[in-house]
Design a protein around this motif. Structure first.
Motif, PDB file in Angstrom:
ATOM      1  N   TYR A  31     -15.664 -51.040  -3.971  1.00  0.00           N
ATOM      2  CA  TYR A  31     -16.023 -49.749  -3.395  1.00  0.00           C
ATOM      3  C   TYR A  31     -17.214 -49.859  -2.455  1.00  0.00           C
ATOM      4  O   TYR A  31     -18.183 -50.557  -2.732  1.00  0.00           O
ATOM      5  N   MET A  32     -17.110 -49.138  -1.360  1.00  0.00           N
ATOM      6  CA  MET A  32     -18.239 -49.020  -0.436  1.00  0.00           C
ATOM      7  C   MET A  32     -18.374 -47.570  -0.008  1.00  0.00           C
ATOM      8  O   MET A  32     -17.394 -46.812   0.005  1.00  0.00           O
ATOM      9  N   ALA A  50     -12.236 -47.358  -1.341  1.00  0.00           N
ATOM     10  CA  ALA A  50     -11.942 -47.967  -2.643  1.00  0.00           C
ATOM     11  C   ALA A  50     -11.507 -49.426  -2.510  1.00  0.00           C
ATOM     12  O   ALA A  50     -11.542 -50.174  -3.493  1.00  0.00           O
ATOM     13  N   ALA A  51     -11.091 -49.815  -1.333  1.00  0.00           N
ATOM     14  CA  ALA A  51     -10.620 -51.186  -1.103  1.00  0.00           C
ATOM     15  C   ALA A  51     -10.346 -51.328   0.386  1.00  0.00           C
ATOM     16  O   ALA A  51     -10.402 -50.342   1.141  1.00  0.00           O
ATOM     17  N   ALA A  52     -10.041 -52.533   0.811  1.00  0.00           N
ATOM     18  CA  ALA A  52      -9.699 -52.743   2.220  1.00  0.00           C
ATOM     19  C   ALA A  52      -8.522 -51.837   2.587  1.00  0.00           C
ATOM     20  O   ALA A  52      -7.573 -51.678   1.825  1.00  0.00           O
ATOM     21  N   ARG A  68     -12.096 -50.190   7.271  1.00  0.00           N
ATOM     22  CA  ARG A  68     -12.369 -51.227   6.268  1.00  0.00           C
ATOM     23  C   ARG A  68     -11.257 -52.272   6.350  1.00  0.00           C
ATOM     24  O   ARG A  68     -10.379 -52.328   5.509  1.00  0.00           O
ATOM     25  N   SER A  69     -11.317 -53.081   7.385  1.00  0.00           N
ATOM     26  CA  SER A  69     -10.304 -54.114   7.557  1.00  0.00           C
ATOM     27  C   SER A  69     -10.552 -55.320   6.650  1.00  0.00           C
ATOM     28  O   SER A  69      -9.613 -56.030   6.276  1.00  0.00           O
ATOM     29  N   PHE A  74     -17.916 -52.515   6.235  1.00  0.00           N
ATOM     30  CA  PHE A  74     -17.569 -51.093   6.227  1.00  0.00           C
ATOM     31  C   PHE A  74     -18.356 -50.401   7.341  1.00  0.00           C
ATOM     32  O   PHE A  74     -19.349 -49.724   7.087  1.00  0.00           O
ATOM     33  N   PRO A  75     -17.946 -50.541   8.579  1.00  0.00           N
ATOM     34  CA  PRO A  75     -18.684 -49.932   9.684  1.00  0.00           C
ATOM     35  C   PRO A  75     -18.472 -48.429   9.766  1.00  0.00           C
ATOM     36  O   PRO A  75     -17.396 -47.911   9.439  1.00  0.00           O
TER      37      PRO A  75
END
Lengths: 113, 112
Positions: A31-32, A50-52, A68-69, A74-75
């Motif tokens: 997570y981010m 939650a994920a890529a 979020r590749s 996480f830009p």
């Protein structure tokens, strides 16, 4: 050292410009999160992931775009900056959502003139 | 819905005296609770966490907090303040899902 790093630490730009804030974590957390911190409002969630390739809106998503590749990055992009987006932006990550604490970067202080 | 109220926006203590930062929460279910500290121009650093184990939680730098369900409180204490403790402190509640709810923060000032 492992951790979460944000760049740039300080940024000044003009209204209408596009600006991207970077966030990189070395823990492989799933997570981010992106928050903004403003006087009188505390920390408010902008977007989270939650994920890529999985992202979702938080409390104040308007005017922001995320991607979020890769798990570690996480830009956050302001497509057309406005003065109301002047703030301090914090990125955070956690191993799991909810019960686990989030770990924060040192923030990006963004001023929009 | 969940909410967090930090009862004091500013607390001032003398070095060597006890610290008490008060936090009350509202939560529909069994919450997880955290205290974070933020020093100037820095991010939030985790001090301690409560996740339904022991009600008295010990954290870093001599801080501890006690979870009191009957009072819906999670106050942060330290027996003896140090100058380096001067910072802003946030009480945070986490419930189901991905959302954290932050209190408004308490600025701790430590006088020599």
């Amino acid at each position: 050292d492992a951790g979460i790093t944000q760049s740039p630490r300080y940024k000044i730009t003009e209204t209408g410009r596009q600006v991207t804030l970077m966030c990189h974590q070395t823990w492989s957390h799933s997570y981010m999160f992106w928050y903004r911190q403003d006087l009188g409002h505390g920390l408010r969630l902008i977007y989270y992931s939650a994920a890529a390739d999985i992202t979702d809106k938080g409390e104040v998503p308007d005017g922001y775009v995320v991607s979020r590749s890769k798990t570690e990055n996480f830009p956050l992009t302001l497509e057309s900056a406005t003065r109301s987006q002047t703030s301090v932006y914090f990125c955070a990550s956690s191993e799991l959502a909810g019960k686990q604490p989030q770990h924060f970067g040192d923030g990006t202080r963004l001023s929009i003139l | 819905a969940q909410s967090v109220t930090q009862l004091d926006s500013h607390v001032s203590v003398s070095e060597g005296t006890p610290v008490l930062l008060r936090c009350n929460y509202s939560s529909s279910y069994s919450p997880s609770l955290f205290w974070y500290v933020q020093h100037p121009n820095k991010g939030l650093q985790l001090l301690l966490k409560y996740t339904s184990a022991a009600t008295l939680v010990k954290g870093i730098n001599g801080f501890e907090a006690e979870f009191k369900k009957s009072e819906t409180s999670f106050h942060l204490t330290k027996p003896s303040a140090h100058m380096s403790d001067a910072a802003e402190y946030f009480c945070v509640v986490s419930q189901a899902g991905n959302m954290l709810t932050f209190g408004g923060g308490t600025r701790l000032m430590v006088k020599p």
